[in-house]
Design a protein around this motif. Structure first.
Motif, mmCIF file in Angstrom:
data_model
loop_
_atom_site.group_PDB
_atom_site.id
_atom_site.type_symbol
_atom_site.label_atom_id
_atom_site.label_comp_id
_atom_site.label_asym_id
_atom_site.label_seq_id
_atom_site.Cartn_x
_atom_site.Cartn_y
_atom_site.Cartn_z
ATOM 1 N N MET A 65 32.428 15.085 24.154
ATOM 2 C CA MET A 65 31.358 14.187 23.719
ATOM 3 C C MET A 65 29.993 14.744 24.136
ATOM 4 N N TYR A 66 29.053 14.698 23.217
ATOM 5 C CA TYR A 66 27.706 15.174 23.492
ATOM 6 C C TYR A 66 26.824 14.019 23.952
ATOM 7 N N GLN A 67 25.876 14.332 24.839
ATOM 8 C CA GLN A 67 24.856 13.379 25.228
ATOM 9 C C GLN A 67 23.636 13.560 24.321
ATOM 10 N N ALA A 68 22.836 12.517 24.224
ATOM 11 C CA ALA A 68 21.674 12.542 23.331
ATOM 12 C C ALA A 68 20.727 13.694 23.663
ATOM 13 N N GLU A 69 20.555 13.981 24.958
ATOM 14 C CA GLU A 69 19.632 15.043 25.360
ATOM 15 C C GLU A 69 20.079 16.401 24.824
ATOM 16 N N GLU A 70 21.386 16.639 24.817
ATOM 17 C CA GLU A 70 21.916 17.902 24.298
ATOM 18 C C GLU A 70 21.668 18.010 22.798
ATOM 19 N N ASN A 115 29.690 12.144 16.140
ATOM 20 C CA ASN A 115 30.475 12.474 17.335
ATOM 21 C C ASN A 115 31.366 11.325 17.802
ATOM 22 N N LEU A 116 31.154 10.131 17.250
ATOM 23 C CA LEU A 116 32.085 9.037 17.519
ATOM 24 C C LEU A 116 33.484 9.376 17.001
ATOM 25 N N TYR A 117 33.532 10.135 15.913
ATOM 26 C CA TYR A 117 34.787 10.381 15.205
ATOM 27 C C TYR A 117 35.250 11.835 15.268
ATOM 28 N N LYS A 118 34.282 12.759 15.326
ATOM 29 C CA LYS A 118 34.634 14.180 15.287
ATOM 30 C C LYS A 118 33.829 14.956 16.310
ATOM 31 N N ARG A 161 33.978 6.615 23.807
ATOM 32 C CA ARG A 161 33.295 7.449 22.813
ATOM 33 C C ARG A 161 31.968 6.831 22.369
ATOM 34 N N LYS A 162 31.839 5.529 22.550
ATOM 35 C CA LYS A 162 30.594 4.853 22.193
ATOM 36 C C LYS A 162 29.516 4.997 23.260
ATOM 37 N N GLU A 163 29.904 5.413 24.458
ATOM 38 C CA GLU A 163 28.976 5.362 25.584
ATOM 39 C C GLU A 163 27.696 6.177 25.365
ATOM 40 N N PRO A 164 27.763 7.414 24.843
ATOM 41 C CA PRO A 164 26.503 8.141 24.611
ATOM 42 C C PRO A 164 25.566 7.409 23.653
#
Length: 324
Positions: free
Chosen positions: A1-6, A52-55, A308-311
């Motif tokens: 999972m990617y973070q918004a900053e990335e 990124n929620l799904y893939k 998966r929703k956390e970011p």
């Protein structure tokens, strides 16, 4: 999972790496200037977070993400021209640095660049993606026209205003999220939930923009405080002030709204004082909270694992803490 900053870094890196090889250079220099100003890159980040929620590998949709950012900045370029704004993100606006004709033509070029980039998706998703993007662009123009029409009206209802900002601001955030979901092969139900999540988040975001235009810090806001007041924009703040004002306050408001020759700072201070008397800031903060809470409720309904929703959840909360 990617973070918004990335994801924001990947968007900025891609924008920085973009080469403008077409001529004349004088057409593309303002485009490069606008996109290099910075900005929060909210729309491409939301799109990639939704994907990124799904893939995995949201960088695979970077072209569509950049299309949204290019389109968004096109709307800002033309908004600044229509509003006669002198600054954007602490920089001179295009029509101030160059001229109005350059702003129109370079803005039109950005619009076409956005559509060219958006269509670079696989054939399977192309009809839905381009249909959503085109419908969203039309709605944004409709919202902009309502905004212009409201400038000459002093009887704008709160419901009309909310619909205007839904069209002008919210639908592009909603489009970003839904498009990310479509490209990730999410269910139609989830794509629609994410769209509605984006609508509510966008309403909260625009109301926050109204608030910051009056109560923000100019050094961090990136443009002159009170721009909406100076141009008689029918914001949530002004509409409620007109509805709640007593006879003295109403007379004062109408005098300033009718004035054609005035000192900018004096007008901003006078209307802000009336807002303070009427508790308009608190009313606006309550409305922001209402829409943000509704957005959170809709995100909970999206049928993916909570972790998966956390970011996306964190990023939405971060958007509501901005000072610019």
């Amino acid at each position: 999972m990617y973070q918004a900053e990335e994801l924001m870094k990947s968007v900025n890196d891609a924008l920085e790496a973009r080469k403008y090889v077409r001529q004349p250079a004088s057409l593309y220099e303002p485009v490069s200037y606008v996109l290099a100003m910075g900005g929060k890159r909210i729309r491409p980040v939301l799109m990639m977070l939704a994907y990124n929620l799904y893939k995995d590998h949201p960088e695979s949709i970077i072209s569509q993400a950049l299309a949204l950012e290019t389109y968004h900045n096109f709307t800002l370029l033309h908004d600044d021209l229509m509003d006669r704004a002198e600054k954007r993100r602490g920089h001179a606006t295009v029509h101030m640095r160059w001229n109005a004709n350059t702003a129109i033509l370079s803005g039109d070029t950005m619009l076409l660049m956005a559509f060219e980039q958006m269509q670079q998706c696989d054939a399977r998703h192309l009809p839905k993606v381009m249909g959503l993007f085109t419908e969203t662009a039309l709605q944004i123009d409709e919202g902009q026209q309502y905004d212009i029409d409201f400038e000459t009206r002093n009887d704008v209802a709160e419901e009309e205003y909310i619909e205007m900002i839904r069209l002008k601001t919210s639908v592009l955030l909603a489009c970003s999220l839904k498009m990310g979901a479509i490209l990730a092969d999410a269910s139609d139900a989830d794509a629609e939930r994410l769209y509605r999540f984006g609508e509510c988040l966008g309403l909260a975001f625009q109301l926050q923009d109204d608030l910051l235009d009056v109560y923000g810090d100019e050094a961090t806001f990136g443009k002159a405080i009170g721009g909406d007041i100076v141009t008689n924009k029918k914001t949530y703040m002004l509409i409620n002030a007109l509805g709640l004002a007593d006879e003295r306050q109403s007379t004062e408001l109408q005098r300033w709204l009718a004035a054609t020759d005035f000192d900018r700072q004096e007008k901003v201070q006078a209307l802000t004082a009336i807002y303070n008397e009427l508790g308009i800031r608190q009313l606006c903060e309550e409305k922001i909270k209402h829409y943000f809470n509704e957005a959170q409720r809709l995100l909970e309904q999206v049928s993916v694992a909570d972790e998966r929703k956390e970011p996306l959840r964190q990023y939405a909360a971060q958007m509501m803490k901005r000072q610019y």
